[in-house]
Scaffold this motif. Structure first.
Motif, PDB file in Angstrom:
ATOM      1  N   ALA A   1     129.347  -7.634  40.338  1.00 26.87           N
ATOM      2  CA  ALA A   1     129.881  -6.551  39.774  1.00 26.87           C
ATOM      3  C   ALA A   1     131.050  -6.509  39.182  1.00 26.87           C
ATOM      4  O   ALA A   1     131.834  -7.273  39.491  1.00 26.87           O
ATOM      5  CB  ALA A   1     129.728  -5.354  40.963  1.00 26.87           C
TER       6      ALA A   1
ATOM      7  N   SER B   1     123.961  -1.098  43.968  1.00 30.15           N
ATOM      8  CA  SER B   1     124.412  -0.734  42.773  1.00 30.15           C
ATOM      9  C   SER B   1     125.585  -1.531  42.187  1.00 30.15           C
ATOM     10  O   SER B   1     126.163  -2.259  43.122  1.00 30.15           O
ATOM     11  CB  SER B   1     124.769   0.732  42.666  1.00 30.15           C
ATOM     12  OG  SER B   1     125.885   0.813  43.663  1.00 30.15           O
ATOM     13  N   PHE B   2     125.824  -1.862  40.884  1.00 30.43           N
ATOM     14  CA  PHE B   2     126.745  -2.655  40.595  1.00 30.43           C
ATOM     15  C   PHE B   2     127.985  -1.855  40.176  1.00 30.43           C
ATOM     16  O   PHE B   2     127.818  -1.419  38.886  1.00 30.43           O
ATOM     17  CB  PHE B   2     126.138  -3.804  39.366  1.00 30.43           C
ATOM     18  CG  PHE B   2     125.251  -4.555  39.772  1.00 30.43           C
ATOM     19  CD1 PHE B   2     125.659  -5.877  39.845  1.00 30.43           C
ATOM     20  CD2 PHE B   2     124.132  -4.329  40.053  1.00 30.43           C
ATOM     21  CE1 PHE B   2     124.787  -6.877  40.171  1.00 30.43           C
ATOM     22  CE2 PHE B   2     123.202  -5.248  40.628  1.00 30.43           C
ATOM     23  CZ  PHE B   2     123.646  -6.560  40.702  1.00 30.43           C
TER      24      PHE B   2
ATOM     25  N   LEU C   1     127.607  -4.470  35.299  1.00 32.28           N
ATOM     26  CA  LEU C   1     127.029  -5.753  35.856  1.00 32.28           C
ATOM     27  C   LEU C   1     127.219  -6.853  34.672  1.00 32.28           C
ATOM     28  O   LEU C   1     127.363  -6.538  33.563  1.00 32.28           O
ATOM     29  CB  LEU C   1     125.311  -5.580  35.771  1.00 32.28           C
ATOM     30  CG  LEU C   1     124.438  -6.633  36.101  1.00 32.28           C
ATOM     31  CD1 LEU C   1     123.256  -5.929  36.789  1.00 32.28           C
ATOM     32  CD2 LEU C   1     124.157  -7.477  35.063  1.00 32.28           C
ATOM     33  N   TYR C   2     127.568  -8.035  35.342  1.00 35.11           N
ATOM     34  CA  TYR C   2     128.057  -9.356  34.796  1.00 35.11           C
ATOM     35  C   TYR C   2     127.125 -10.483  34.938  1.00 35.11           C
ATOM     36  O   TYR C   2     126.913 -10.664  36.264  1.00 35.11           O
ATOM     37  CB  TYR C   2     129.573  -9.562  34.870  1.00 35.11           C
ATOM     38  CG  TYR C   2     130.472  -8.295  34.414  1.00 35.11           C
ATOM     39  CD1 TYR C   2     131.069  -8.673  33.140  1.00 35.11           C
ATOM     40  CD2 TYR C   2     130.812  -7.153  35.136  1.00 35.11           C
ATOM     41  CE1 TYR C   2     131.926  -7.644  32.590  1.00 35.11           C
ATOM     42  CE2 TYR C   2     131.544  -6.242  34.637  1.00 35.11           C
ATOM     43  CZ  TYR C   2     132.095  -6.291  33.378  1.00 35.11           C
ATOM     44  OH  TYR C   2     132.836  -5.431  32.918  1.00 35.11           O
TER      45      TYR C   2
ATOM     46  N   MET D   1     129.878  -4.828  45.681  1.00 39.11           N
ATOM     47  CA  MET D   1     128.660  -4.367  45.453  1.00 39.11           C
ATOM     48  C   MET D   1     128.566  -3.213  46.514  1.00 39.11           C
ATOM     49  O   MET D   1     128.919  -3.487  47.654  1.00 39.11           O
ATOM     50  CB  MET D   1     127.766  -5.642  45.779  1.00 39.11           C
ATOM     51  CG  MET D   1     126.116  -5.153  45.323  1.00 39.11           C
ATOM     52  SD  MET D   1     125.995  -5.035  43.514  1.00 39.11           S
ATOM     53  CE  MET D   1     126.958  -6.495  42.892  1.00 39.11           C
TER      54      MET D   1
ATOM     55  N   LEU E   1     126.031 -14.133  39.061  1.00 32.55           N
ATOM     56  CA  LEU E   1     125.905 -12.775  38.858  1.00 32.55           C
ATOM     57  C   LEU E   1     126.934 -12.016  39.789  1.00 32.55           C
ATOM     58  O   LEU E   1     127.273 -12.309  40.703  1.00 32.55           O
ATOM     59  CB  LEU E   1     124.365 -12.076  39.475  1.00 32.55           C
ATOM     60  CG  LEU E   1     124.230 -10.688  39.797  1.00 32.55           C
ATOM     61  CD1 LEU E   1     124.268 -10.090  38.196  1.00 32.55           C
ATOM     62  CD2 LEU E   1     122.970 -10.614  40.292  1.00 32.55           C
TER      63      LEU E   1
ATOM     64  N   SER F   1     126.766  -8.265  29.669  1.00 33.02           N
ATOM     65  CA  SER F   1     127.353  -7.411  30.814  1.00 33.02           C
ATOM     66  C   SER F   1     126.815  -5.978  30.192  1.00 33.02           C
ATOM     67  O   SER F   1     126.219  -5.894  29.092  1.00 33.02           O
ATOM     68  CB  SER F   1     128.921  -7.170  30.386  1.00 33.02           C
ATOM     69  OG  SER F   1     129.101  -6.840  29.056  1.00 33.02           O
TER      70      SER F   1
END
Length: 505
Positions: free
Chosen positions: A173, A225-226, A230-231, A1, A171, A245
């Protein structure tokens, strides 16, 4: 991240040009002997100030604790609000400040933050900067304008709703960078704002519970920011069966929510590795009397380490860093791995060789079993990592292109290869370790100073850890003692980092 640095121009103000730095530059830990670099603001005694709640905070509550500081962290003060201090609509509160007013910082004198429990307690010079060490909730800051602190929100939130038989989410990245921020630095003044992540545990997942049909809100530092997407993984118990995602880099704005809505219809079935790796709980640095330590693996009985150095030395090392045995096996030895089928030691020989030192005496020079032709021209960026894989196969990894080879140990045939180079991920392969119990491949990158955990086939990234050392070139997972070992090729005196792990199932 990643945390992106934001520059926001305020009315009648200029953008700050200097990067936010939260390191402590002066030596005081109390009032006595402190430097008194003073900026704007008043140096009068106790006085009454106003505190206006941020948009997301909305209203003050009795018991809220506000943190106020000037130039010196050790002179900071807190104000605990009572019902009598709060206006009828809850938006404004008043409180008195004392000696903190005598240590103002440019350009606005005093700075405030809420909640106090999230603020990092820095005793030295901090100027106008405020740091948070707990970033899993709403975070707000303010600077003094006249007699008033007008708070703004500097956290972000991610909200979603899901319907289904799930009880947990994870959660992360796409680049599996750390999610748990432990030093989030905010420099908010009348001239603008800079925000920056300074420290992170490196753990790539953030977990929480879900209930079917109910909205979930996840708080994160502003500007996060991912990278790589993003997952959100969903599961029940130990089974993870679905994933949501968003492709590409996903940025969160400070003070705003990223509302995903009901994502149930966008879920995809998932049967990959569980989104979970062990967590590092502590680290011990050990000095090792071996020149240019470049490879390590567990020895017989898993009660010591075998190690090699660039000068061609093989060494037996205790878990306290003591060299118990050393023999010169010759060659540019870069990594070592024990063949569990024979007990022999396999040696990574730069630029392109895979060698062997036979047990049980381990007192002969390394002989070459085979060479990897693809590494012939890699020179000093050739084979740096080596580990026994399974079924008579080994992984050999080159520094150049992060080139990974799966080879037949008996014939030397390259069965599979992949250039894994990614500047933000595996920028080089410095060492390898295969974990047969979980079918994980551990890769250490001395350039990015990270250890990456991949599935055993090297196709899927599970997680990553930032690690210590100036040139960390070797890695070894020790399941028996719940440890991760990292070898640092520092030079004549090398170092071992012993990381204690939790959750090594």
């Amino acid at each position: 991240m990643k945390i992106v640095r934001l520059s926001i121009t305020l009315a009648a103000a200029v953008i700050l040009a200097a990067a936010c730095a939260c390191t402590n530059k002066d030596n005081p830990s109390g009032h006595e002997g402190e430097q008194q670099e003073q900026g704007g603001g008043s140096e009068t005694g106790p006085d009454t100030y106003k505190f206006v709640a941020s948009a997301l905070k909305g209203r003050w509550e009795a018991g809220d604790v506000i943190y106020v500081h000037g130039n010196m962290g050790s002179w900071s003060e807190t104000i605990t609000l009572s019902a009598a201090d709060i206006s009828s609509d809850g938006k404004t509160a008043t409180g008195k400040l004392g000696e903190v007013t005598s240590k103002p910082a440019e350009p606005d004198g005093l700075y405030a933050a809420w909640p106090y429990k999230a603020v990092k307690d820095v005793k030295k010079k901090i100027g106008s900067k405020t740091s948070f060490e707990k970033c899993d909730g709403l975070l707000t800051v303010a600077y003094l304008s006249g007699d008033t602190f007008n708070f703004i929100d500097v956290a972000s939130s991610l909200t979603f709703k899901v319907t289904g038989d799930y009880d947990s989410y994870a959660l992360c990245a796409g680049d599996r960078d750390g999610m748990e921020v432990t030093d989030f630095c905010v420099d908010y003044t009348s001239k603008g704002m800079e925000i920056e992540q300074r420290e992170n545990t490196g753990y790539p997942f953030k977990y929480g519970s879900v209930k079917s049909g109910e909205t979930v809100k996840i708080w994160l530092p502003g500007g996060m920011s991912f990278a790589g997407g993003l997952y959100l993984y969903f599961g029940k118990g130990d089974s993870w069966s679905a994933v949501y995602s968003i492709a590409g880099n996903v940025a969160l704005e400070y003070g705003k929510a990223r509302e995903l809505g009901d994502i149930s219809s966008a879920l995809k079935a998932y049967d990959g590795p569980a989104p979970r790796i062990p967590q590092i709980v502590s680290c011990t640095k050990l000095t090792v009397g071996l020149n240019e330590l470049s490879g390590i693996c567990l020895g017989e009985g898993e009660e010591f380490l075998w190690a090699v150095g660039d000068d061609g030395d093989l060494a037996k090392i205790s878990f306290e860093g003591e060299v118990l045995y050393k023999f010169h096996i010759s060659g540019d030895t870069e990594d070592v791995s024990r063949n569990p089928e024979t007990g022999d030691l396999l040696i990574g020989l730069e630029p392109n060789g895979v060698g062997i030192v036979r047990g049980p005496d381990f007192n002969t020079k390394a002989s070459t079993l085979f060479t990897v032709a693809e590494c012939n021209n890699y020179g000093n960026s050739g084979i740096e990592g080596l580990t026994y894989y399974k079924d008579g196969m080994v992984y050999a990894g080159a520094q150049s292109n992060s080139h990974l080879f799966r080879c037949n140990l008996k014939t030397g045939q390259v069965l599979w290869q992949k250039k894994m180079y990614d500047k933000k991920k595996v920028s080089e392969i410095a060492g390898l370790c295969y974990d047969a119990e979980k079918d994980w491949l551990w890769i250490i990158d001395s350039e990015n100073k990270k250890v990456f955990v991949y599935t055993g086939d090297a196709e899927s990234l599970i997680g990553a850890y930032p690690i210590d050392g100036s040139n960390p070139e070797s890695v070894c997972l020790d399941r028996k003692h719940s440890r991760l070992w990292v070898g640092d090729d520092y030079g004549e005196t090398s170092y071992l980092y012993r990381y204690e792990l939790s959750g090594l199932e």
